[in-house]
Structures are given as C-alpha cells and as structure tokens.
Enzyme design. Structure first.
Site, PDB file in Angstrom:
ATOM      1  N   ASP A 150      34.596  35.878  45.761  1.00 10.57           N
ATOM      2  CA  ASP A 150      34.685  35.901  47.160  1.00 10.57           C
ATOM      3  C   ASP A 150      33.393  35.391  47.588  1.00 10.57           C
ATOM      4  O   ASP A 150      32.662  35.630  47.574  1.00 10.57           O
ATOM      5  CB  ASP A 150      35.154  37.373  47.420  1.00 10.57           C
ATOM      6  CG  ASP A 150      35.866  37.351  48.948  1.00 10.57           C
ATOM      7  OD1 ASP A 150      37.099  37.420  48.925  1.00 10.57           O
ATOM      8  OD2 ASP A 150      35.158  36.865  49.909  1.00 10.57           O
TER       9      ASP A 150
ATOM     10  N   VAL B 151      44.203  35.399  54.263  1.00  9.86           N
ATOM     11  CA  VAL B 151      44.613  34.204  53.642  1.00  9.86           C
ATOM     12  C   VAL B 151      46.028  34.286  52.955  1.00  9.86           C
ATOM     13  O   VAL B 151      46.249  35.285  52.136  1.00  9.86           O
ATOM     14  CB  VAL B 151      43.714  33.922  52.563  1.00  9.86           C
ATOM     15  CG1 VAL B 151      44.155  32.369  51.711  1.00  9.86           C
ATOM     16  CG2 VAL B 151      42.084  33.612  53.087  1.00  9.86           C
TER      17      VAL B 151
ATOM     18  N   HIS C  52      46.912  36.697  46.723  1.00  8.27           N
ATOM     19  CA  HIS C  52      45.839  36.994  45.710  1.00  8.27           C
ATOM     20  C   HIS C  52      45.237  38.504  45.708  1.00  8.27           C
ATOM     21  O   HIS C  52      45.854  39.389  46.398  1.00  8.27           O
ATOM     22  CB  HIS C  52      44.512  36.186  46.642  1.00  8.27           C
ATOM     23  CG  HIS C  52      44.301  36.805  47.967  1.00  8.27           C
ATOM     24  ND1 HIS C  52      44.974  36.271  48.958  1.00  8.27           N
ATOM     25  CD2 HIS C  52      43.448  37.777  48.527  1.00  8.27           C
ATOM     26  CE1 HIS C  52      44.583  36.840  49.948  1.00  8.27           C
ATOM     27  NE2 HIS C  52      43.670  37.778  49.705  1.00  8.27           N
TER      28      HIS C  52
ATOM     29  N   HIS D 102      42.005  40.973  45.037  1.00  7.63           N
ATOM     30  CA  HIS D 102      40.629  41.338  44.837  1.00  7.63           C
ATOM     31  C   HIS D 102      40.396  42.263  43.603  1.00  7.63           C
ATOM     32  O   HIS D 102      40.799  43.255  43.557  1.00  7.63           O
ATOM     33  CB  HIS D 102      40.127  42.148  46.217  1.00  7.63           C
ATOM     34  CG  HIS D 102      40.435  41.227  47.442  1.00  7.63           C
ATOM     35  ND1 HIS D 102      39.588  40.865  48.256  1.00  7.63           N
ATOM     36  CD2 HIS D 102      41.457  40.978  48.149  1.00  7.63           C
ATOM     37  CE1 HIS D 102      39.964  40.279  49.377  1.00  7.63           C
ATOM     38  NE2 HIS D 102      41.407  40.535  49.258  1.00  7.63           N
TER      39      HIS D 102
HETATM   40  P1  5GP Z   1      42.397  38.627  52.525  1.00  6.10           P
HETATM   41  O1  5GP Z   1      41.927  39.505  53.721  1.00  6.10           O
HETATM   42  O2  5GP Z   1      43.501  37.779  52.802  1.00  6.10           O
HETATM   43  O3  5GP Z   1      42.978  39.909  51.357  1.00  6.10           O
HETATM   44  O4  5GP Z   1      41.204  38.290  51.823  1.00  6.10           O
HETATM   45  C1  5GP Z   1      40.693  36.852  51.752  1.00  6.10           C
HETATM   46  C2  5GP Z   1      39.258  36.850  51.146  1.00  6.10           C
HETATM   47  O5  5GP Z   1      39.102  35.447  50.818  1.00  6.10           O
HETATM   48  C3  5GP Z   1      38.325  37.214  52.029  1.00  6.10           C
HETATM   49  O6  5GP Z   1      37.660  38.455  51.212  1.00  6.10           O
HETATM   50  C4  5GP Z   1      37.360  36.040  52.277  1.00  6.10           C
HETATM   51  O7  5GP Z   1      36.050  36.510  52.163  1.00  6.10           O
HETATM   52  C5  5GP Z   1      38.138  35.250  51.040  1.00  6.10           C
HETATM   53  N1  5GP Z   1      37.660  33.843  51.417  1.00  6.10           N
HETATM   54  C6  5GP Z   1      38.247  33.204  52.346  1.00  6.10           C
HETATM   55  N2  5GP Z   1      38.102  31.758  52.446  1.00  6.10           N
HETATM   56  C7  5GP Z   1      37.192  31.648  51.293  1.00  6.10           C
HETATM   57  C8  5GP Z   1      36.945  30.415  50.791  1.00  6.10           C
HETATM   58  O8  5GP Z   1      37.035  29.173  51.227  1.00  6.10           O
HETATM   59  N3  5GP Z   1      36.270  30.611  49.542  1.00  6.10           N
HETATM   60  C9  5GP Z   1      36.182  31.853  48.845  1.00  6.10           C
HETATM   61  N4  5GP Z   1      35.593  31.947  47.673  1.00  6.10           N
HETATM   62  N5  5GP Z   1      36.619  32.792  49.382  1.00  6.10           N
HETATM   63  C10 5GP Z   1      37.243  32.926  50.514  1.00  6.10           C
END
Ligand code: 5GP
Ligand code: ZN
Length: 114
Positions: free
Chosen positions: A31, A97, A101, A103
């Site tokens: 991340d 996003v 996915h 974590h």
């Molecule tokens: P969500 O809140 O959608 O569950 O988590 C999305 C995660 O994607 C966040 O923890 C954020 O830091 C990570 N993230 C967003 N854009 C990118 C990216 O371009 N590259 C990487 N490696 N992580 C990303």
C-alpha cells in the site's frame, strides 16, 4: 480492465507498484500509504468494483485470494504472530478505490476496529 481504474493500471504495469506476489489471477503489492509495518493490498486481476459485485463465478477466485494471503503472510514473516485481512465495502465501509481489494495488515498488535 476498467479504464481509469488505478488498480487495473497497476495490473497492466501502466503504473508502478512494489509487487510482493503475482499469479495468473491475483496481484499483491505494498500500500502506498501504509497504516501498519506490513500493509499489502491483495487484488483479483479481474475488475470487480466492490465486494457486493462478487458472484458464484468468483468463488474460486476469492478462495485463491485467501490462500495468497496466507502465503504472503508467511513470506513476510507475520504469520506466526498473526495479521488482519480487511475489505472495505462502499461508502460506509470506507472504500476509496473501486476495484475489489483486501488489506493484509500486520507486523504489530493492531487496535480493534481502527
Ligand atoms: P480502500 O479505502 O479503498 O479500502 O483502500 C484503498 C487503498 O489503496 C488505500 O490504503 C490507499 O493508500 C491505496 N492506494 C491508492 N492508490 C494507490 C496506488 O496508486 N498505489 C498503491 N500502492 N496503493 C494505492
Ligand atoms: Zn480495476
């Protein structure tokens, strides 16, 4: 592949990422804004927008993600003490996003429902 999806771009190597695991169906990478010493995102290569879009056809894929999480946790040294696997679903779940996915968090004792 969904146009404008940041994770599809990572899958297609149009955007860089620190990849820790890859097979035909799954990709896992660090991340960009880690909230734990180990913070990996595990994603299907198939563009599924969120957890509610998972169907019967995806049951094997979701199982493979689970197995990949176990393998990655072992490889990164967080299996013995334990870890957390989290999916944030839609607005109230904190999803940012919209490509499914999970974590994988570990490397320290995590607070309950941080
Ligand atoms: P969500 O809140 O959608 O569950 O988590 C999305 C995660 O994607 C966040 O923890 C954020 O830091 C990570 N993230 C967003 N854009 C990118 C990216 O371009 N590259 C990487 N490696 N992580 C990303
Ligand atoms: Zn996508």
């Amino acid at each position: 592949m969904a146009e404008e999806c940041v994770f599809c771009k990572i899958i297609n190597k149009e955007l860089p990422a620190a990849i820790v695991y890859e097979d035909d169906d799954i990709l896992a990478f660090k991340d960009i804004k880690p909230i734990a010493p180990v913070h990996i995102l595990i994603i299907p290569k198939k563009h599924i927008p969120d957890m509610t879009a998972v169907t019967e056809n995806d049951v094997d894929l979701i199982g493979k993600i689970h197995l990949a999480a176990i393998k990655i946790a072992e490889e990164l040294g967080i299996s013995e003490k334990g870890f957390r696997l989290v999916n944030n679903c839609k607005q109230h779940g904190g999803q940012v996003v919209y490509h499914l996915h999970y974590h994988l968090l570990g490397g320290e004792a995590l607070s309950i429902f941080a």
